[in-house]
Scaffold this active site. Structure first.
Site, PDB file in Angstrom:
ATOM      1  N   HIS A  28       0.724  -1.141   0.047  1.00  0.00           N
ATOM      2  CA  HIS A  28      -0.011   0.069  -0.145  1.00  0.00           C
ATOM      3  C   HIS A  28       0.750   1.437  -0.020  1.00  0.00           C
ATOM      4  O   HIS A  28       0.765   2.150  -0.777  1.00  0.00           O
ATOM      5  CB  HIS A  28      -1.043  -0.070   1.466  1.00  0.00           C
ATOM      6  CG  HIS A  28      -1.733   1.054   1.189  1.00  0.00           C
ATOM      7  ND1 HIS A  28      -3.244   1.160   1.007  1.00  0.00           N
ATOM      8  CD2 HIS A  28      -1.480   2.470   1.776  1.00  0.00           C
ATOM      9  CE1 HIS A  28      -3.747   2.349   1.384  1.00  0.00           C
ATOM     10  NE2 HIS A  28      -2.887   3.125   1.728  1.00  0.00           N
ATOM     11  N   GLU A  29       2.025   1.268   1.001  1.00  0.00           N
ATOM     12  CA  GLU A  29       2.523   2.595   0.972  1.00  0.00           C
ATOM     13  C   GLU A  29       3.500   2.526  -0.058  1.00  0.00           C
ATOM     14  O   GLU A  29       3.981   3.870  -0.826  1.00  0.00           O
ATOM     15  CB  GLU A  29       3.417   2.439   2.330  1.00  0.00           C
ATOM     16  CG  GLU A  29       2.526   2.662   3.498  1.00  0.00           C
ATOM     17  CD  GLU A  29       1.598   3.723   3.568  1.00  0.00           C
ATOM     18  OE1 GLU A  29       1.942   4.884   3.318  1.00  0.00           O
ATOM     19  OE2 GLU A  29       0.382   3.773   4.146  1.00  0.00           O
ATOM     20  N   HIS A  32       1.730   4.692  -2.704  1.00  0.00           N
ATOM     21  CA  HIS A  32       1.834   6.054  -2.856  1.00  0.00           C
ATOM     22  C   HIS A  32       3.421   6.565  -3.004  1.00  0.00           C
ATOM     23  O   HIS A  32       3.501   7.388  -3.775  1.00  0.00           O
ATOM     24  CB  HIS A  32       1.556   6.439  -1.064  1.00  0.00           C
ATOM     25  CG  HIS A  32       0.341   5.933  -0.815  1.00  0.00           C
ATOM     26  ND1 HIS A  32      -1.064   6.582  -1.573  1.00  0.00           N
ATOM     27  CD2 HIS A  32      -0.171   5.279   0.439  1.00  0.00           C
ATOM     28  CE1 HIS A  32      -1.870   6.427  -0.779  1.00  0.00           C
ATOM     29  NE2 HIS A  32      -1.770   5.614   0.433  1.00  0.00           N
TER      30      HIS A  32
END
Length: 439
Positions: A28-29, A32
């Site tokens: 997920h990170e 980003h």
């Protein structure tokens, strides 16, 4: 996951939960981070975990990659961010580098960077689902016997791998659903006449019941998983009453209405007794709405696997996407049903129940654990897209406002809404934990 099998139950559950969460959060990170980098936004810190730093290093682009002491999440701190959630007014930066901040980047770059986290969760899940299809294949269209399973004493098993199933008793079989509906017309018994095509010749052989009380899958978080039931277990008796068919087991579970049941199971040539209590759950009806049913969290299986055929990568990816979409729609339906009171609030679990389910999935084997990670990844991606400030969906809602009005919400409004959003998220977490303890 056998390398952890010697650990105690609580430690095992915690380690499995941390591993699963770390994989999901890292993906997920990283979404980003990498999309932000491609969009010209500079990341100062990429952290797996919160709290004090355990170790880390700085790369050539100036990003510090670290592992922190509390392994229950992670974050990317972009240049100019005030905090790990990128919420509220940013820090003062050199005007020359403002374009490298999340707040100072063009709207398209901010939207892409924020949306990339949940999107990468969905991509991870799609790849896992597709990978399983590529490895295992899909059942051939004509019902054909694949690998045989071991059977308990008394079960007749003369069918062979490669047999094409034509009928069970007088019930014709031309598709896989026909095989399972045969249990509605043929009596429950340890053996039946199976008409098969073997080496091009039709023949009648003795085969097992079309819907035996054999467990095919065990759902993490269910009563069966908590009691230690495993795929491949065959239920011989329920409360000392013999059964021969899965539907008979279902009838006992419904009749118990939550009271303990003692199952005598056959596993690896030996029998043992396992006691469990069914749980009441809200299940969607095909025609819409929900119904309450008592379940132990298992699915049925036969004494053989279907013969399979290879599936291409494009088809596998498409089916993986369909699986992800199905989970998202189910999550939306369940969330709306809770909000409108169609189902009970106990359907919302917290960290304890998720951790327990993760431990149970890991205990069932590496394949089950990886599949569970894919399901959790979809769930986390979906939750992050909810339009709640401090979540990714809240940032996207602010950007939508900016796209429509031509200006972002005021700093005061963002700060106020972020505080409300944080309180809502914390409240939901506490409510989920309370459900874990009382439901």
């Amino acid at each position: 996951m056998d390398f952890l099998a010697g650990l105690g139950g609580g430690v095992w559950t915690l380690v499995a939960f941390i591993i699963a969460l770390s994989v999901i959060v890292t993906v997920h990170e990283y979404g980003h981070y990498i999309v932000g980098r491609w969009s010209g936004i500079r990341a100062e810190v990429f952290s797996l975990g919160f709290g004090p730093k355990l170790f880390g290093r700085r790369d050539r682009r100036g990003t510090y990659w670290q592992v922190a002491a509390v392994p229950l999440g992670g974050y990317v701190l972009f240049h100019g961010d005030a905090n790990a959630a990128s919420a509220g007014p940013g820090r003062e930066v050199d005007p020359a580098s403002r374009r490298q901040t999340l707040e100072g980047a063009p709207l398209w770059a901010r939207v892409a960077t924020v949306a990339a986290g949940p999107l990468f969760n969905f991509v991870l899940s799609t790849l896992i689902f597709a990978g399983f299809l590529l490895l295992r294949g899909v059942p051939v269209e004509t019902p054909t016997v694949g690998e045989l399973a071991s059977v308990p004493p008394g079960v007749e098993m003369a069918i062979q791998p490669g047999d094409e199933i034509l009928a069970i008793g007088d019930h014709a079989v031309s598709s896989w659903p026909d095989l399972f509906t045969a249990s509605e017309t043929v009596p429950a018994a340890p053996g039946h006449d199976w008409t098969v095509r073997r080496d091009g010749v039709e023949t009648v052989v003795r085969g097992p019941d079309p819907m035996p009380a054999r467990i095919g899958g065990v759902a993490p978080g269910g009563a069966a998983a908590a009691a230690g039931l495993q795929p491949g277990d065959v239920v011989l008796r329920v409360n000392d009453q013999p059964i021969a068919r899965f539907d008979e087991l279902r009838t006992h579970v419904e009749a118990a209405a939550g009271k303990p049941l003692t199952l005598q199971i056959w596993r690896d040539g030996a029998t043992q007794d396992i006691t469990l209590s069914p749980k009441e759950q809200d299940l969607p009806r095909p025609e819409g709405g929900f119904e309450k049913r008592w379940l132990i969290g298992i699915t049925a299986d036969n004494y053989f696997d279907p013969a399979t055929q290879a599936v291409g990568p494009i088809s596998a990816l498409w089916q993986g996407l369909v699986q992800v979409w199905t989970i998202i729609v189910s999550s939306l339906t369940g969330l709306w049903a809770m909000i409108t009171g169609q189902i009970g609030a106990c359907n919302l679990g917290g960290a304890i129940s998720i951790a327990e389910s993760t431990g149970q999935a890991a205990n069932a084997g590496a394949g089950n654990f990886i599949w569970w990670i894919a399901i959790l990844s979809v769930a986390i991606g979906f939750l992050n897209l909810l339009p709640i400030p401090v979540l990714d969906g809240g940032h996207l809602a602010f950007y939508a406002w900016e796209a429509v009005t031509g200006r972002p919400p005021s700093a005061r409004a963002r700060e106020l809404l972020s505080g409300i959003g944080l309180a809502l998220v914390v409240g939901l977490m506490i409510f989920g934990l309370s459900n874990d303890l009382r439901c």
